[in-house]
Design an enzyme around this catalytic site. Sequence first.
Site, PDB file in Angstrom:
ATOM      1  N   ARG A 193      70.156 -78.838  96.172  1.00  0.00           N
ATOM      2  CA  ARG A 193      69.635 -77.785  97.037  1.00  0.00           C
ATOM      3  C   ARG A 193      70.671 -77.312  98.042  1.00  0.00           C
ATOM      4  O   ARG A 193      70.392 -76.423  98.835  1.00  0.00           O
ATOM      5  CB  ARG A 193      68.416 -78.302  97.799  1.00  0.00           C
ATOM      6  CG  ARG A 193      67.078 -77.899  97.162  1.00  0.00           C
ATOM      7  CD  ARG A 193      65.994 -78.636  97.910  1.00  0.00           C
ATOM      8  NE  ARG A 193      64.732 -77.957  97.936  1.00  0.00           N
ATOM      9  CZ  ARG A 193      63.691 -78.293  97.184  1.00  0.00           C
ATOM     10  NH1 ARG A 193      63.802 -79.216  96.263  1.00  0.00           N
ATOM     11  NH2 ARG A 193      62.546 -77.667  97.328  1.00  0.00           N
ATOM     12  N   ARG A 214      48.969 -81.468 101.000  1.00  0.00           N
ATOM     13  CA  ARG A 214      50.401 -81.595 101.324  1.00  0.00           C
ATOM     14  C   ARG A 214      50.670 -80.947 102.673  1.00  0.00           C
ATOM     15  O   ARG A 214      50.361 -79.768 102.871  1.00  0.00           O
ATOM     16  CB  ARG A 214      51.241 -80.935 100.223  1.00  0.00           C
ATOM     17  CG  ARG A 214      51.891 -81.943  99.302  1.00  0.00           C
ATOM     18  CD  ARG A 214      52.676 -81.306  98.207  1.00  0.00           C
ATOM     19  NE  ARG A 214      53.909 -80.664  98.665  1.00  0.00           N
ATOM     20  CZ  ARG A 214      54.884 -80.287  97.862  1.00  0.00           C
ATOM     21  NH1 ARG A 214      54.788 -80.514  96.569  1.00  0.00           N
ATOM     22  NH2 ARG A 214      55.960 -79.684  98.339  1.00  0.00           N
ATOM     23  N   ARG A 266      60.255 -72.887 104.829  1.00  0.00           N
ATOM     24  CA  ARG A 266      60.882 -73.407 103.594  1.00  0.00           C
ATOM     25  C   ARG A 266      61.594 -72.296 102.844  1.00  0.00           C
ATOM     26  O   ARG A 266      62.683 -72.499 102.292  1.00  0.00           O
ATOM     27  CB  ARG A 266      59.807 -74.047 102.692  1.00  0.00           C
ATOM     28  CG  ARG A 266      59.326 -75.385 103.217  1.00  0.00           C
ATOM     29  CD  ARG A 266      58.039 -75.820 102.565  1.00  0.00           C
ATOM     30  NE  ARG A 266      58.160 -76.108 101.153  1.00  0.00           N
ATOM     31  CZ  ARG A 266      57.123 -76.331 100.355  1.00  0.00           C
ATOM     32  NH1 ARG A 266      55.885 -76.306 100.843  1.00  0.00           N
ATOM     33  NH2 ARG A 266      57.306 -76.589  99.084  1.00  0.00           N
TER      34      ARG A 266
HETATM   35  P1  B4P Z   1      59.749 -79.909  96.121  1.00  0.00           P
HETATM   36  O1  B4P Z   1      58.818 -81.015  95.894  1.00  0.00           O
HETATM   37  O2  B4P Z   1      61.001 -79.857  95.329  1.00  0.00           O
HETATM   38  O3  B4P Z   1      58.844 -78.700  95.719  1.00  0.00           O
HETATM   39  P2  B4P Z   1      58.650 -77.191  95.866  1.00  0.00           P
HETATM   40  O4  B4P Z   1      59.926 -76.524  96.183  1.00  0.00           O
HETATM   41  O5  B4P Z   1      57.522 -77.116  96.836  1.00  0.00           O
HETATM   42  O6  B4P Z   1      57.981 -76.559  94.614  1.00  0.00           O
HETATM   43  P3  B4P Z   1      58.179 -76.250  93.053  1.00  0.00           P
HETATM   44  O7  B4P Z   1      59.117 -75.142  92.776  1.00  0.00           O
HETATM   45  O8  B4P Z   1      58.431 -77.562  92.350  1.00  0.00           O
HETATM   46  O9  B4P Z   1      56.749 -75.663  92.733  1.00  0.00           O
HETATM   47  P4  B4P Z   1      55.549 -76.208  91.882  1.00  0.00           P
HETATM   48  O10 B4P Z   1      55.863 -76.316  90.445  1.00  0.00           O
HETATM   49  O11 B4P Z   1      55.084 -77.468  92.545  1.00  0.00           O
HETATM   50  O12 B4P Z   1      60.196 -79.858  97.685  1.00  0.00           O
HETATM   51  C1  B4P Z   1      59.402 -80.243  98.801  1.00  0.00           C
HETATM   52  C2  B4P Z   1      60.254 -80.580 100.044  1.00  0.00           C
HETATM   53  O13 B4P Z   1      61.023 -81.803  99.811  1.00  0.00           O
HETATM   54  C3  B4P Z   1      61.337 -79.576 100.468  1.00  0.00           C
HETATM   55  O14 B4P Z   1      60.818 -78.552 101.291  1.00  0.00           O
HETATM   56  C4  B4P Z   1      62.357 -80.485 101.223  1.00  0.00           C
HETATM   57  O15 B4P Z   1      61.964 -80.742 102.557  1.00  0.00           O
HETATM   58  C5  B4P Z   1      62.322 -81.776 100.449  1.00  0.00           C
HETATM   59  N1  B4P Z   1      63.381 -81.850  99.404  1.00  0.00           N
HETATM   60  C6  B4P Z   1      63.151 -81.899  98.056  1.00  0.00           C
HETATM   61  N2  B4P Z   1      64.323 -81.949  97.382  1.00  0.00           N
HETATM   62  C7  B4P Z   1      65.315 -81.921  98.326  1.00  0.00           C
HETATM   63  C8  B4P Z   1      66.749 -81.915  98.244  1.00  0.00           C
HETATM   64  N3  B4P Z   1      67.398 -81.951  97.071  1.00  0.00           N
HETATM   65  N4  B4P Z   1      67.461 -81.849  99.403  1.00  0.00           N
HETATM   66  C9  B4P Z   1      66.849 -81.818 100.595  1.00  0.00           C
HETATM   67  N5  B4P Z   1      65.497 -81.816 100.741  1.00  0.00           N
HETATM   68  C10 B4P Z   1      64.730 -81.865  99.613  1.00  0.00           C
HETATM   69  O16 B4P Z   1      54.465 -75.064  92.037  1.00  0.00           O
HETATM   70  C11 B4P Z   1      53.886 -74.706  93.242  1.00  0.00           C
HETATM   71  C12 B4P Z   1      52.463 -74.193  93.006  1.00  0.00           C
HETATM   72  O17 B4P Z   1      52.472 -73.037  92.170  1.00  0.00           O
HETATM   73  C13 B4P Z   1      51.565 -75.201  92.290  1.00  0.00           C
HETATM   74  O18 B4P Z   1      50.287 -75.153  92.881  1.00  0.00           O
HETATM   75  C14 B4P Z   1      51.509 -74.720  90.846  1.00  0.00           C
HETATM   76  O19 B4P Z   1      50.299 -75.045  90.203  1.00  0.00           O
HETATM   77  C15 B4P Z   1      51.628 -73.199  91.031  1.00  0.00           C
HETATM   78  N6  B4P Z   1      52.287 -72.543  89.899  1.00  0.00           N
HETATM   79  C16 B4P Z   1      53.434 -72.949  89.284  1.00  0.00           C
HETATM   80  N7  B4P Z   1      53.754 -72.080  88.295  1.00  0.00           N
HETATM   81  C17 B4P Z   1      52.801 -71.081  88.321  1.00  0.00           C
HETATM   82  C18 B4P Z   1      52.588 -69.881  87.551  1.00  0.00           C
HETATM   83  N8  B4P Z   1      53.409 -69.515  86.544  1.00  0.00           N
HETATM   84  N9  B4P Z   1      51.532 -69.102  87.863  1.00  0.00           N
HETATM   85  C19 B4P Z   1      50.691 -69.442  88.874  1.00  0.00           C
HETATM   86  N10 B4P Z   1      50.830 -70.572  89.621  1.00  0.00           N
HETATM   87  C20 B4P Z   1      51.868 -71.385  89.348  1.00  0.00           C
END
Ligand code: B4P
Length: 212
Positions: free
Chosen positions: A108, A153, A164
Amino acid sequence: MGIALRYLFLRCYKIFFALMFNLILFGPPGSGKGTQSVNITHTYKLQHISTGDLLRDEVSRQTPLGVEAKKYMDQGLLVPDEVVIGMISSKIDESPNARGFIFDGFPRTKAQAEALDKLLEFKQTQIHLVLALEVPEDELTRRLVGRGETSGRSDDNLEVVVKRIKEYHAKTEPVAGYYHTHGKLERVKGDGTIENTFKLLSKEIEKYLLPA
Ligand code: B4P
């Protein structure tokens, strides 16, 4: 190219050039990295490494790392690089016989990308492909706030989601440029249904790897 020929080509490619296939799923928060990783892991038998899941696990077990990480996550900020890089290194070591890895939500920052290159080089492998999911910002917000209504969450509420996305533009988006320069980046539309997005991702993956 016929299917048999393509299969033969891919097999030869794997034997001669890559014993593993390593993929990064890249994109803004809520773009579907976690959702699509589940399908990809199942279909191509890659080892899934999600830094978000690893951090949430540390948080729920209230380890010293988790207590520290939670302070950043609850504010919509990235957790410091050294914490995340250390976690990834030990996770890779846990699966020496993996067919390959899918990195979900990592790297990231540019520092994380450079650290990952070094870790993989040490294991005589590399990142082969980076798939960047593209989703409009209003859809990202809608998905994450929607998930927050049921998931509990603490980072899926409007105020934190806005932070974010801002953090993504400031620190994570430049990582796409890093992989573009190395000729590894492919952009994929991620605003369709989960099934359609998976088809688009599969099309790119199958230029390198067939389903297991
Ligand atoms: P992450 O857990 O990595 O997640 P995310 O960015 O929230 O989401 P993602 O893109 O995976 O979306 P998802 O499939 O879940 O990060 C959380 C936090 O952890 C960060 O903010 C940071 O603080 C920390 N962190 C993590 N990695 C880090 C790193 N490398 N360095 C530093 N900090 C780090 O989908 C989201 C929603 O959308 C779900 O409800 C899903 O059902 C829905 N969805 C998905 N695809 C869809 C579609 N095609 N149509 C409709 N809905 C959909």
